[in-house]
Design a protein around this motif. Sequence first.
Motif, PDB file in Angstrom:
ATOM      1  N   GLU A 114       1.965   4.187   1.497  1.00 12.67           N
ATOM      2  CA  GLU A 114       1.686   5.010   2.668  1.00 12.67           C
ATOM      3  C   GLU A 114       2.666   4.663   3.792  1.00 12.67           C
ATOM      4  O   GLU A 114       3.245   3.581   3.828  1.00 12.67           O
ATOM      5  N   ARG A 169      -2.864   6.557   3.888  1.00  8.80           N
ATOM      6  CA  ARG A 169      -3.812   6.398   2.779  1.00  8.80           C
ATOM      7  C   ARG A 169      -5.244   6.460   3.258  1.00  8.80           C
ATOM      8  O   ARG A 169      -6.135   6.932   2.537  1.00  8.80           O
ATOM      9  N   SER A 173      -5.620   9.664   0.304  1.00 11.74           N
ATOM     10  CA  SER A 173      -4.973   8.707  -0.588  1.00 11.74           C
ATOM     11  C   SER A 173      -4.430   9.341  -1.860  1.00 11.74           C
ATOM     12  O   SER A 173      -3.742   8.666  -2.635  1.00 11.74           O
ATOM     13  N   THR A 200      -0.348   9.159  -5.885  1.00  4.39           N
ATOM     14  CA  THR A 200      -1.292   8.263  -5.217  1.00  4.39           C
ATOM     15  C   THR A 200      -0.560   7.471  -4.139  1.00  4.39           C
ATOM     16  O   THR A 200       0.530   6.926  -4.394  1.00  4.39           O
ATOM     17  N   LEU A 201      -1.171   7.387  -2.978  1.00  8.92           N
ATOM     18  CA  LEU A 201      -0.611   6.572  -1.893  1.00  8.92           C
ATOM     19  C   LEU A 201      -1.143   5.143  -2.037  1.00  8.92           C
ATOM     20  O   LEU A 201      -2.355   4.924  -2.110  1.00  8.92           O
ATOM     21  N   ASP A 203      -1.678   1.240  -0.620  1.00 11.50           N
ATOM     22  CA  ASP A 203      -2.023   0.741   0.709  1.00 11.50           C
ATOM     23  C   ASP A 203      -0.998  -0.267   1.207  1.00 11.50           C
ATOM     24  O   ASP A 203      -0.428  -1.046   0.433  1.00 11.50           O
TER      25      ASP A 203
END
Length: 736
Positions: A114, A169, A173, A200-201, A203
Amino acid sequence: MTSDSKARALSTEPRCFSEDCKITSSVNNKNAKYVLQGPYVETIFKVKEDTGDIYAYEKLDREKIAEYHLTALIIDKYTNRNLEPPSNFTIKVYDVNDNVPEFVQKEFNGSVPEMSPVGTSVTRVTAVDADDPTVAGHAIVQYTIISGQKYFMVDPTGLISTAVNDLDREKQSFYEIVVQAKDSPGLYGGDSSTATVKITLTDINDNFPKFTQTRYRFNVSEDIRVGNQVDSLTVEDIDEPQNRKTKYNFVQGDYRDTFEIEADALANKGIIKAKKPLDYESIKSYKFTVEASDPTIVHHGRQTPHYKSNAEVIIHVLDVDEPPVFFRPYYVYTLKENIKVNVIGRVVATDPDAEKRTIRYSIRSHSDKGNFFKISKQGDISNTKPLDRETQPWYNLTIEAREINRDGSPTDKESIVQVHIEVLDENDNAPEFAQPYEPKVCENAAPGTLVMRISAADKDKMPPGAKFKYSLGTGDSNFTLTENHDNTANITIRFGQFDREKAKVHYLPVVISDNGTPDLTSTNTLVISVCKCNEQGEFTFCDEPVKQVGVSIQALVAIFLCILTIIVITLLIILRRRQRREAKVLRKSGAEIHEQLVTYDEEGGGEMDTTSYDVSVLNSVRKNGLKPPRPALEARPSLYAQVQKPPRHVNAGTGEMAVMIEVKKDEADHDGGGPPYDTLHIYGYEGAESIAESLSSLGSDSSSSDIDYDFLNDWGPRFKMLAELYGSEARPKVGY
């Protein structure tokens, strides 16, 4: 014959272009005909016999077969002879844009951190077009995002990257985009296909921790153990646990020495733990401010200033009844051996509570089994008996301190402490030989020959530089002793030439002394065997000596004192028993003697019983002869109560006595009411020489009888004692 054929896969009708699909030959023969040979002849390709035109009867697919290899012949149609050598040729299929670009998989997956900057690579998609890539862009694929193009972009190679730099995210997310693949870029028409890409992001640590409360209150017992949890501070950090890097600091009320706060990233908490014991009597509450921060936060690709969150913490300490507390974690004392002291050392414990109860001490356990120590109410430790360092140099005690109520009853509050007592050494052991020696010498040994080297050992603790002194206990011997000044000594032959006929073994006393305070000396004996030896000086025969054990003077004195003590105690016991026996005999009266005489129901105590048997029983046979069998024992009267002693004028000769004894024996053998024969050994008196001694009082002086027993003097030496006791002459007093 030549051929140059190319085909286009455009029509399903049989077709041939004359300039492309024709077999030509220079043979001018009206009977000539054209023939094709190959794997696809008559199925896909056919030739017109008279003109040589080649026709395709099926749709050609370049993506399946791009070239066909055939053989052309010209033959005589009547004889089938070759009019010209065969010619090989190839039919190539031209490509047309008839294939759609196909993705290598229906779904693609990708991930990206992210807050990544624009252009950060996410993943790559791939589509394949089966058309000929060399023909007018038939196989060139162009990628386009038709769904999700706001956040992501794709380049001509299929690489998908971020289109914005604020993908968060914590807000969203997961993204799902659609990518299109189309061929013939820049041209009208073209075929296309699509694929789905799931992104998908991941973290990053981009969120600050924040306390969920501005003030926290906790209660904790003062007996909490060091390292245990007091309570926890909850914080809010929406990053994933692996990216939560919260740090906790004291900013007001510095109690870092009392508490510590550990971050629990998984639970999003700050765990407060005790670093040292709490004491309600000293501090009843703690108040301080805690700061939560994260120095590793990254936002939009750059490190940002620390964001801090503060909260006030108040911890109230609760009072509990605590066990006693010793002043020291352990105690170490010393004690000289062989002495008994009143106070070796003292342990002290107090009640930490405000009530200050009395403390009672006791020894919970010993490292030994002898219970050599005791402890007073004040905690003073003393030994009950002298200790020997050589037996045990250290003693470990576990001392218990227990609180006592005002009524004297013990409470359940107790503590323990270890006490270590070292026994100090004194020089109370004389040196001895370090090991048993068995020296041997040849009977023809020369003067100065070394017999052996001896050394000593001392059970006491040897100080540095301790020396032993050696000397011979006798000057009259064929041996000499020389000290080596290294705590050893040499025994050598003095004169030489031993005579085995006179002595096969020599006992050489060696005196060993230490330099302790005071110095102690012992005499140890070397038992030296004189052996026969050969010419090389090797022992050939030795007598086995009687081994002697060296005993110190102190041991001899102790043994002598023990023997003397045993002898004295034995003599006192014997004298005491004799006094009691004489006193008992003196107390007996004549009535007792008469009572005992008339109640005996046995035949006497044997040949040695000359002092306790009434002869009148034996004389009764002279008057009555043989007696009939006696009735049952419990029904008959006492025999001695019925018979009368014979008158004095009755002559009891030796022969008559023998007959009388045989009669009495026969009477006893046939008496069914008496005790069994094998129990006749239960007489109360077994003779004057018996160690059991007599239980009767016949030896007592009594003058209550009027019967004259002087006739017993005529019965021979066996009745001499009875005559002396009951004769008319002066009777002896009580005694043996």
